[in-house]
Design an enzyme around this catalytic site. Structure first.
Site, PDB file in Angstrom:
ATOM      1  CE  LYS A   1       0.171   3.723  -3.342  1.00 60.74           C
ATOM      2  NZ  LYS A   1      -0.447   3.103  -2.158  1.00 60.74           N
TER       3      LYS A   1
ATOM      4  CD  GLU B   1      -5.906  -2.725  -3.320  1.00 60.96           C
ATOM      5  OE1 GLU B   1      -5.888  -1.821  -4.445  1.00 60.96           O
ATOM      6  OE2 GLU B   1      -6.736  -2.646  -2.273  1.00 60.96           O
TER       7      GLU B   1
ATOM      8  CG  HIS C   1     -15.650   2.218   2.633  1.00 61.94           C
ATOM      9  ND1 HIS C   1     -16.698   2.917   3.237  1.00 61.94           N
ATOM     10  CD2 HIS C   1     -14.930   2.300   3.874  1.00 61.94           C
ATOM     11  CE1 HIS C   1     -16.434   3.431   4.359  1.00 61.94           C
ATOM     12  NE2 HIS C   1     -15.182   2.956   4.822  1.00 61.94           N
TER      13      HIS C   1
ATOM     14  CG  ASN D   1      -8.750   5.344  -3.109  1.00 62.05           C
ATOM     15  OD1 ASN D   1      -8.510   4.574  -2.393  1.00 62.05           O
ATOM     16  ND2 ASN D   1      -8.791   6.654  -2.667  1.00 62.05           N
TER      17      ASN D   1
ATOM     18  CE  LYS E   1      -3.569   8.336   0.416  1.00 59.86           C
ATOM     19  NZ  LYS E   1      -4.670   7.676  -0.296  1.00 59.86           N
TER      20      LYS E   1
ATOM     21  NE  ARG F   1      -1.639   8.401  -2.763  1.00 56.94           N
ATOM     22  CZ  ARG F   1      -0.593   8.041  -1.726  1.00 56.94           C
ATOM     23  NH1 ARG F   1       0.276   8.991  -1.633  1.00 56.94           N
ATOM     24  NH2 ARG F   1      -0.443   7.067  -1.095  1.00 56.94           N
TER      25      ARG F   1
ATOM     26  NE  ARG G   1       8.228  18.630  17.895  1.00 63.46           N
ATOM     27  CZ  ARG G   1       9.159  18.932  19.075  1.00 63.46           C
ATOM     28  NH1 ARG G   1      10.207  18.742  18.948  1.00 63.46           N
ATOM     29  NH2 ARG G   1       8.608  19.329  19.951  1.00 63.46           N
TER      30      ARG G   1
ATOM     31  CD  GLU H   1      -6.465  10.237  -2.290  1.00 63.85           C
ATOM     32  OE1 GLU H   1      -5.841   9.497  -1.700  1.00 63.85           O
ATOM     33  OE2 GLU H   1      -7.726  10.142  -2.052  1.00 63.85           O
TER      34      GLU H   1
ATOM     35  CG  HIS I   1      -8.941  -3.360   1.607  1.00 63.42           C
ATOM     36  ND1 HIS I   1      -9.945  -2.216   1.479  1.00 63.42           N
ATOM     37  CD2 HIS I   1      -8.309  -2.886   0.595  1.00 63.42           C
ATOM     38  CE1 HIS I   1      -9.509  -1.107   0.696  1.00 63.42           C
ATOM     39  NE2 HIS I   1      -8.499  -1.908   0.134  1.00 63.42           N
TER      40      HIS I   1
ATOM     41  CG  HIS J   1     -10.573   1.205  -2.994  1.00 68.99           C
ATOM     42  ND1 HIS J   1     -10.135   0.674  -4.175  1.00 68.99           N
ATOM     43  CD2 HIS J   1      -9.647   1.046  -2.071  1.00 68.99           C
ATOM     44  CE1 HIS J   1      -8.956   0.176  -3.941  1.00 68.99           C
ATOM     45  NE2 HIS J   1      -8.753   0.233  -2.634  1.00 68.99           N
TER      46      HIS J   1
HETATM   47  P1  NAD Z   1      -2.672  -7.649   7.011  1.00 68.21           P
HETATM   48  O1  NAD Z   1      -1.309  -6.690   7.343  1.00 68.21           O
HETATM   49  O2  NAD Z   1      -3.573  -7.717   8.034  1.00 68.21           O
HETATM   50  O3  NAD Z   1      -2.027  -9.121   6.474  1.00 68.21           O
HETATM   51  C1  NAD Z   1      -2.960 -10.122   6.380  1.00 68.21           C
HETATM   52  C2  NAD Z   1      -2.617 -11.327   7.100  1.00 68.21           C
HETATM   53  O4  NAD Z   1      -1.483 -11.896   6.629  1.00 68.21           O
HETATM   54  C3  NAD Z   1      -2.262 -11.003   8.528  1.00 68.21           C
HETATM   55  O5  NAD Z   1      -2.678 -11.924   9.338  1.00 68.21           O
HETATM   56  C4  NAD Z   1      -0.679 -11.111   8.643  1.00 68.21           C
HETATM   57  O6  NAD Z   1       0.054 -11.246   9.787  1.00 68.21           O
HETATM   58  C5  NAD Z   1      -0.350 -12.188   7.654  1.00 68.21           C
HETATM   59  N1  NAD Z   1       0.641 -12.302   7.111  1.00 68.21           N
HETATM   60  C6  NAD Z   1       1.495 -10.982   6.471  1.00 68.21           C
HETATM   61  N2  NAD Z   1       2.510 -11.710   5.849  1.00 68.21           N
HETATM   62  C7  NAD Z   1       2.434 -12.934   5.826  1.00 68.21           C
HETATM   63  C8  NAD Z   1       3.583 -13.935   5.184  1.00 68.21           C
HETATM   64  N3  NAD Z   1       4.353 -13.509   4.391  1.00 68.21           N
HETATM   65  N4  NAD Z   1       3.027 -15.264   5.474  1.00 68.21           N
HETATM   66  C9  NAD Z   1       1.921 -15.451   6.178  1.00 68.21           C
HETATM   67  N5  NAD Z   1       1.384 -14.506   6.915  1.00 68.21           N
HETATM   68  C10 NAD Z   1       1.551 -13.301   6.470  1.00 68.21           C
HETATM   69  O7  NAD Z   1      -3.475  -7.311   5.773  1.00 68.21           O
HETATM   70  P2  NAD Z   1      -2.814  -6.387   4.419  1.00 68.21           P
HETATM   71  O8  NAD Z   1      -3.624  -6.883   3.272  1.00 68.21           O
HETATM   72  O9  NAD Z   1      -1.465  -6.747   4.146  1.00 68.21           O
HETATM   73  O10 NAD Z   1      -3.055  -4.818   4.493  1.00 68.21           O
HETATM   74  C11 NAD Z   1      -4.424  -4.517   4.806  1.00 68.21           C
HETATM   75  C12 NAD Z   1      -3.985  -3.053   5.582  1.00 68.21           C
HETATM   76  O11 NAD Z   1      -3.613  -2.245   4.598  1.00 68.21           O
HETATM   77  C13 NAD Z   1      -5.113  -2.281   6.078  1.00 68.21           C
HETATM   78  O12 NAD Z   1      -5.145  -1.925   7.400  1.00 68.21           O
HETATM   79  C14 NAD Z   1      -5.375  -1.113   4.886  1.00 68.21           C
HETATM   80  O13 NAD Z   1      -6.134  -0.178   5.661  1.00 68.21           O
HETATM   81  C15 NAD Z   1      -3.972  -0.959   4.861  1.00 68.21           C
HETATM   82  N6  NAD Z   1      -3.805  -0.333   3.520  1.00 68.21           N
HETATM   83  C16 NAD Z   1      -2.900   0.927   3.383  1.00 68.21           C
HETATM   84  C17 NAD Z   1      -2.740   1.329   2.344  1.00 68.21           C
HETATM   85  C18 NAD Z   1      -1.849   2.541   2.230  1.00 68.21           C
HETATM   86  O14 NAD Z   1      -1.668   3.135   1.110  1.00 68.21           O
HETATM   87  N7  NAD Z   1      -1.164   2.874   3.179  1.00 68.21           N
HETATM   88  C19 NAD Z   1      -3.318   0.881   1.115  1.00 68.21           C
HETATM   89  C20 NAD Z   1      -3.918  -0.106   1.023  1.00 68.21           C
HETATM   90  C21 NAD Z   1      -4.366  -0.696   2.124  1.00 68.21           C
HETATM   91  N1  GLY Z   2      -4.000   2.991  -1.723  1.00 68.34           N
HETATM   92  C1  GLY Z   2      -4.406   4.257  -2.136  1.00 68.34           C
HETATM   93  C2  GLY Z   2      -3.381   5.227  -2.024  1.00 68.34           C
HETATM   94  O1  GLY Z   2      -2.088   4.955  -1.698  1.00 68.34           O
HETATM   95  O2  GLY Z   2      -3.413   6.395  -2.216  1.00 68.34           O
END
Ligand code: NAD
Ligand code: GLY
Length: 369
Positions: free
Chosen positions: A236, A194, A261, A254, A152, A250, A130, A246, A274, A257
């Site tokens: 942020k 971003e 999207h 986006n 998030k 918040r 939990r 949100e 993305h 986006h």
């Molecule tokens: P990712 O986590 O897939 O990383 C991109 C690639 O880089 C992967 O292959 C990873 O293994 C590699 N990698 C990571 N760090 C590395 C490093 N230092 N050296 C070499 N390779 C490395 O992609 P991302 O762009 O970091 O994240 C995308 C995800 O984030 C999506 O799932 C999206 O939905 C999520 N997201 C979440 C929020 C939130 O607020 N929680 C906001 C934006 C995006």
């Molecule tokens: N990436 C959008 C949020 O965190 O709300």
């Protein structure tokens, strides 16, 4: 929570949330500095959740620092890399690992990776017993400026991205700029989308600064990166502190986006990153703002040039306006099937508004695809 003196050279950005405040530490050589790990909640054990790309690069150093700083058993769970694995079976494998090694409600999780690992390990931390504490150690630029901050967490469902999740704030974020050196160039550009986003929505002076330093950022200059990550996190953190769940504000995070999207979904997730879709989407959203009379037309080519200089596409795929509109109705901001857009009220101010005339949106799509 106090941050140990040894990590004093790190920049510190607080995220102020009633009873759940935490620090984002930004700096170089943080991961293997035991001081950066001081002051965390007392843990019975520590589990590093990472993936099979990041583990060989950084997991040993992180675990070594954790052992020295916390003097607790440290183990590792390695997930398969990729958005395709941000799903129930992979989440279940985290729970299997935690229960199999006797973890309890005082186990500390450490999410070591990009946004995919951060979102999944964060969701596991929200659910396990939990809720257990977790530290975000973002290793992509996108994760350092966006996904690791704000709590998030989610996994994907076959019917939609990030559809199953929870709000669960980390107890600390450690953004080590040195790890960006191993990041593929395309991922760096995706993260820059971003970073750029924060200028138009919240800080026109930051947009000026990015324009002046975008080449340094592409070249991973440490001083430029430190400023960009810090200012992005400050903006942020400020938005999240005002509207954690949100309810309204918040959603401005986006910007770009809604169009982005549609690009990602229309081409099939994974075809464009993305951040690439967001870069192009920001240009389209800025054009919409111009057509609505809210943004000076001169700002549009300016933003487009900046997005291109960051190494991002500025023209969307030719899916047809009707298809774009259909895809946008499935965006998470849509309410009762009504598309909502983040538009700019001049540079540095944004707000969410219901879809204007579909014809206007179609004109934007036709102009940029
Ligand atoms: P990712 O986590 O897939 O990383 C991109 C690639 O880089 C992967 O292959 C990873 O293994 C590699 N990698 C990571 N760090 C590395 C490093 N230092 N050296 C070499 N390779 C490395 O992609 P991302 O762009 O970091 O994240 C995308 C995800 O984030 C999506 O799932 C999206 O939905 C999520 N997201 C979440 C929020 C939130 O607020 N929680 C906001 C934006 C995006
Ligand atoms: N990436 C959008 C949020 O965190 O709300």
């Amino acid at each position: 929570m106090t941050v140990a003196e040894g990590a004093a050279s790190a920049l510190r950005v607080p995220v102020e949330l009633e009873g759940r405040s935490y620090d984002i530490l930004i700096g170089r050589r943080l991961l293997d500095d035991p001081a950066a790990w001081q002051g965390l909640p007392r843990a019975s054990s520590v589990v590093v959740v990472t993936n099979d790309t990041v583990a060989p690069l950084y997991a040993d150093a992180v675990e070594d620092a954790l052992r020295r700083a916390l003097e607790r058993p440290v183990s590792r769970i390695v997930l398969p890399d990729g958005e395709d694995h941000k799903d129930w079976p992979t989440l279940q494998s985290i729970f299997d690992g935690l229960l199999g090694s006797g973890c309890d409600r005082r186990t500390l999780l450490v999410a070591l990776g990009g946004g995919v690992v951060g979102d999944m390990a964060g969701f596991a931390a929200a659910c396990f017993m939990r809720g257990v504490p977790f530290v975000q150690v973002p290793t992509t630029l996108l994760a350092q400026v966006d996904s690791s901050v704000g709590g998030k967490t989610a996994i994907n469902h076959p019917l939609g991205k990030n559809m199953i999740g929870a709000f669960h704030q980390p107890v600390r974020v450690l953004a080590d700029l040195d790890v960006l050196r191993t990041l593929p160039r395309r991922e760096v550009a995706a993260g820059l989308a971003e970073v750029i986003k924060y200028g138009p929505i919240a800080d026109a002076a930051f947009l000026d600064w990015i324009e002046a330093h975008v080449d340094d950022l592409v070249a991973l200059d440490p001083a430029a990166l430190a400023h960009a990550v810090r200012r992005s996190c400050e903006i942020k953190a400020d938005v999240v502190a005002q509207d954690e769940r949100e309810g309204g504000l918040r959603a401005i995070l986006n910007f770009g986006h809604t169009f982005g999207h549609a690009i990602e979904a229309g081409l099939g997730f994974g075809e464009w990153l993305h951040g690439e879709a967001v870069g192009c989407g920001m240009v389209m959203a800025a054009d919409l703002s111009v057509r609505l009379g809210r943004l000076d037309p001169a700002e549009l080519p300016r933003l487009e040039r900046l997005v291109a200089r960051a190494g991002l596409p500025v023209r969307g795929p030719r899916l047809g306006a009707a298809r774009y509109l259909e895809l946008m109705r499935h965006d998470k901001k849509a309410e009762a099937g009504e598309i909502r857009f983040v538009v700019l009220d001049g540079l540095g101010r944004a707000q969410v508004q219901p879809a204007p005339d579909a014809l206007l949106v179609s004109e934007v799509i036709d102009a940029h695809c």
